[in-house]
Design an enzyme around this catalytic site. Sequence first.
Site, short mmCIF file in Angstrom:
data_model
loop_
_atom_site.label_atom_id
_atom_site.label_comp_id
_atom_site.label_asym_id
_atom_site.label_seq_id
_atom_site.Cartn_x
_atom_site.Cartn_y
_atom_site.Cartn_z
N CYS A 35 33.66 14.69 25.01
CA CYS A 35 35.11 14.94 24.97
C CYS A 35 35.44 16.42 24.78
O CYS A 35 36.60 16.81 24.94
CB CYS A 35 35.76 14.13 23.85
N CYS A 104 32.07 10.00 18.27
CA CYS A 104 32.96 10.72 17.35
C CYS A 104 32.38 10.69 15.94
O CYS A 104 32.46 11.67 15.20
CB CYS A 104 34.35 10.11 17.35
FE1 FES Z 1 36.50 13.72 20.69
FE2 FES Z 1 36.59 11.55 19.18
S1 FES Z 1 37.32 11.78 21.22
S2 FES Z 1 35.77 13.47 18.68
#
Ligand code: FES
Length: 140
Positions: A35, A104
């Site tokens: 991400c 995450c």
């Molecule tokens: Fe990036 Fe959770 S979506 S840390």
Amino acid sequence: MAKYPKFLMEHFQNPRNVGEIPDADGVGTVGNASCGDIMQMFIKVNGDKIVEAKFKTFGCGAAIATSSILTERIKGMTVDEALKISDETSREVLSQLPKEKVPCFTLAMDALKLAIEECRCKLAGIHDKGGFDSTKLEKD
Ligand code: FES
């Protein structure tokens, strides 16, 4: 929308230990390749006991909640105990996170492990404040 357990939601809405420790003994910084978010963990020790733990992140709610939980649990522990409790926390939290949010949590865990690693190096005298001293590694 993913459903989160109550204790995770509570930590997301009221995160503990947000911020940084300017004179931290260990700092771990990692990025989530999936991400692009960033996580930083800071720990301060007295002897080998963790007296303060904080985090900063550009991450999502799951990253915030899990960092809050981890920093709460490791305070007052030795660095070895912190690693152990982190593994227990991993099992507990990971079993309740939606699958897509597992990285995450791993982000927080990895940052904490790096912070502990840096702290251990300092305790062993192979890492000076202000930078890594590789010459001291060669003496061991
Ligand atoms: Fe990036 Fe959770 S979506 S840390």
